[in-house]
Scaffold this motif. Structure first.
Motif, PDB file in Angstrom:
ATOM      1  N   LEU A  32      35.360  65.890  59.377  1.00  0.00           N
ATOM      2  CA  LEU A  32      34.676  65.330  58.217  1.00  0.00           C
ATOM      3  C   LEU A  32      33.183  65.122  58.442  1.00  0.00           C
ATOM      4  O   LEU A  32      32.379  65.367  57.545  1.00  0.00           O
ATOM      5  CB  LEU A  32      35.348  64.028  57.780  1.00  0.00           C
ATOM      6  CG  LEU A  32      36.763  64.195  57.228  1.00  0.00           C
ATOM      7  CD1 LEU A  32      37.404  62.839  56.990  1.00  0.00           C
ATOM      8  CD2 LEU A  32      36.763  65.015  55.954  1.00  0.00           C
ATOM      9  N   GLU A  33      32.816  64.699  59.615  1.00  0.00           N
ATOM     10  CA  GLU A  33      31.390  64.504  59.908  1.00  0.00           C
ATOM     11  C   GLU A  33      30.646  65.836  59.836  1.00  0.00           C
ATOM     12  O   GLU A  33      29.537  65.914  59.306  1.00  0.00           O
ATOM     13  CB  GLU A  33      31.216  63.856  61.285  1.00  0.00           C
ATOM     14  CG  GLU A  33      29.793  63.478  61.595  1.00  0.00           C
ATOM     15  CD  GLU A  33      29.222  62.445  60.632  1.00  0.00           C
ATOM     16  OE1 GLU A  33      28.022  62.564  60.307  1.00  0.00           O
ATOM     17  OE2 GLU A  33      29.942  61.536  60.203  1.00  0.00           O
ATOM     18  N   LYS A  34      31.256  66.886  60.338  1.00  0.00           N
ATOM     19  CA  LYS A  34      30.640  68.222  60.289  1.00  0.00           C
ATOM     20  C   LYS A  34      30.481  68.690  58.851  1.00  0.00           C
ATOM     21  O   LYS A  34      29.519  69.376  58.513  1.00  0.00           O
ATOM     22  CB  LYS A  34      31.496  69.235  61.054  1.00  0.00           C
ATOM     23  CG  LYS A  34      31.603  68.983  62.528  1.00  0.00           C
ATOM     24  CD  LYS A  34      32.572  69.967  63.145  1.00  0.00           C
ATOM     25  CE  LYS A  34      32.983  69.542  64.527  1.00  0.00           C
ATOM     26  NZ  LYS A  34      34.048  70.377  65.073  1.00  0.00           N
ATOM     27  N   TRP A  35      31.461  68.333  58.018  1.00  0.00           N
ATOM     28  CA  TRP A  35      31.437  68.786  56.632  1.00  0.00           C
ATOM     29  C   TRP A  35      30.276  68.180  55.846  1.00  0.00           C
ATOM     30  O   TRP A  35      29.853  68.738  54.849  1.00  0.00           O
ATOM     31  CB  TRP A  35      32.753  68.463  55.945  1.00  0.00           C
ATOM     32  CG  TRP A  35      33.915  69.258  56.471  1.00  0.00           C
ATOM     33  CD1 TRP A  35      33.900  70.207  57.453  1.00  0.00           C
ATOM     34  CD2 TRP A  35      35.265  69.163  56.046  1.00  0.00           C
ATOM     35  NE1 TRP A  35      35.161  70.707  57.663  1.00  0.00           N
ATOM     36  CE2 TRP A  35      36.024  70.075  56.809  1.00  0.00           C
ATOM     37  CE3 TRP A  35      35.917  68.383  55.100  1.00  0.00           C
ATOM     38  CZ2 TRP A  35      37.393  70.237  56.643  1.00  0.00           C
ATOM     39  CZ3 TRP A  35      37.280  68.540  54.933  1.00  0.00           C
ATOM     40  CH2 TRP A  35      38.008  69.465  55.694  1.00  0.00           C
ATOM     41  N   ARG A  36      29.771  67.047  56.288  1.00  0.00           N
ATOM     42  CA  ARG A  36      28.631  66.441  55.585  1.00  0.00           C
ATOM     43  C   ARG A  36      27.418  67.365  55.628  1.00  0.00           C
ATOM     44  O   ARG A  36      26.703  67.505  54.650  1.00  0.00           O
ATOM     45  CB  ARG A  36      28.283  65.090  56.201  1.00  0.00           C
ATOM     46  CG  ARG A  36      29.225  64.005  55.820  1.00  0.00           C
ATOM     47  CD  ARG A  36      28.683  62.631  56.239  1.00  0.00           C
ATOM     48  NE  ARG A  36      29.622  61.610  55.860  1.00  0.00           N
ATOM     49  CZ  ARG A  36      30.566  61.127  56.656  1.00  0.00           C
ATOM     50  NH1 ARG A  36      30.678  61.563  57.892  1.00  0.00           N
ATOM     51  NH2 ARG A  36      31.388  60.203  56.227  1.00  0.00           N
ATOM     52  N   SER A  37      27.194  67.983  56.764  1.00  0.00           N
ATOM     53  CA  SER A  37      26.031  68.862  56.899  1.00  0.00           C
ATOM     54  C   SER A  37      26.370  70.331  56.659  1.00  0.00           C
ATOM     55  O   SER A  37      25.472  71.141  56.454  1.00  0.00           O
ATOM     56  CB  SER A  37      25.402  68.698  58.284  1.00  0.00           C
ATOM     57  OG  SER A  37      26.332  69.042  59.292  1.00  0.00           O
ATOM     58  N   ARG A  38      27.661  70.650  56.705  1.00  0.00           N
ATOM     59  CA  ARG A  38      28.081  72.043  56.507  1.00  0.00           C
ATOM     60  C   ARG A  38      29.255  72.089  55.529  1.00  0.00           C
ATOM     61  O   ARG A  38      30.398  72.320  55.926  1.00  0.00           O
ATOM     62  CB  ARG A  38      28.453  72.655  57.847  1.00  0.00           C
ATOM     63  CG  ARG A  38      27.258  72.615  58.824  1.00  0.00           C
ATOM     64  CD  ARG A  38      27.592  73.144  60.151  1.00  0.00           C
ATOM     65  NE  ARG A  38      27.391  74.590  60.106  1.00  0.00           N
ATOM     66  CZ  ARG A  38      27.721  75.390  61.081  1.00  0.00           C
ATOM     67  NH1 ARG A  38      28.275  74.919  62.162  1.00  0.00           N
ATOM     68  NH2 ARG A  38      27.505  76.683  60.984  1.00  0.00           N
ATOM     69  N   PRO A  39      28.967  71.871  54.244  1.00  0.00           N
ATOM     70  CA  PRO A  39      30.048  71.793  53.254  1.00  0.00           C
ATOM     71  C   PRO A  39      30.862  73.077  53.108  1.00  0.00           C
ATOM     72  O   PRO A  39      31.993  73.034  52.636  1.00  0.00           O
ATOM     73  CB  PRO A  39      29.330  71.437  51.956  1.00  0.00           C
ATOM     74  CG  PRO A  39      27.899  71.741  52.183  1.00  0.00           C
ATOM     75  CD  PRO A  39      27.657  71.651  53.655  1.00  0.00           C
ATOM     76  N   LYS A  40      30.317  74.198  53.550  1.00  0.00           N
ATOM     77  CA  LYS A  40      31.075  75.451  53.461  1.00  0.00           C
ATOM     78  C   LYS A  40      32.316  75.412  54.351  1.00  0.00           C
ATOM     79  O   LYS A  40      33.295  76.097  54.088  1.00  0.00           O
ATOM     80  CB  LYS A  40      30.198  76.647  53.818  1.00  0.00           C
ATOM     81  CG  LYS A  40      29.195  76.974  52.736  1.00  0.00           C
ATOM     82  CD  LYS A  40      28.413  78.209  53.071  1.00  0.00           C
ATOM     83  CE  LYS A  40      27.425  78.513  51.961  1.00  0.00           C
ATOM     84  NZ  LYS A  40      26.664  79.721  52.227  1.00  0.00           N
ATOM     85  N   LYS A  41      32.276  74.600  55.401  1.00  0.00           N
ATOM     86  CA  LYS A  41      33.456  74.462  56.262  1.00  0.00           C
ATOM     87  C   LYS A  41      34.602  73.816  55.481  1.00  0.00           C
ATOM     88  O   LYS A  41      35.749  74.223  55.600  1.00  0.00           O
ATOM     89  CB  LYS A  41      33.128  73.651  57.508  1.00  0.00           C
ATOM     90  CG  LYS A  41      32.254  74.397  58.497  1.00  0.00           C
ATOM     91  CD  LYS A  41      32.136  73.615  59.789  1.00  0.00           C
ATOM     92  CE  LYS A  41      31.427  74.418  60.831  1.00  0.00           C
ATOM     93  NZ  LYS A  41      32.280  75.365  61.521  1.00  0.00           N
TER      94      LYS A  41
END
Length: 102
Positions: A32-41
């Motif tokens: 979820l933390e990664k998705w904040r900066s990389r919404p394509k994930k």
């Protein structure tokens, strides 16, 4: 050998047919933390769940994203709507239109 963590889609699908929300949250804890900066994930995970006709898990991912304040895009909602539609859950798909308005 060092074991690599499972990808989010594989980890989610491995939970079986009716995972509890806390199980989904545990799989997504590091994502979820990664998705904040990389919404394509997030889009990729949701799209894969749609292809696999797993709206139940897609809706739980939506819940996880909202509870952790991960911004939802129209693309994310569309992927979840697609998952519901492919599984014949039209009422749930239509209900998600309200989420998009938020």
């Amino acid at each position: 050998p060092v074991r690599m963590p499972r990808s989010a889609p594989h980890g989610l699908l491995a939970l079986g047919p009716a995972p509890a929300q806390d199980e989904v949250d545990a799989v997504l804890a590091h994502e979820l933390e990664k998705w904040r900066s990389r919404p394509k994930k997030a889009t990729a995970v949701l799209s894969q769940l749609a292809r696999r006709k797993r709206p139940d898990i897609a809706l739980q991912v939506l819940s996880s994203m909202r509870s952790k304040h991960v911004e939802l895009s129209v693309v994310h909602c569309n992927a979840i709507i697609s998952a519901c539609a492919k599984a014949g859950l039209w009422r749930k798909a239509l209900g998600l239109l309200g989420v998009m308005a938020d």
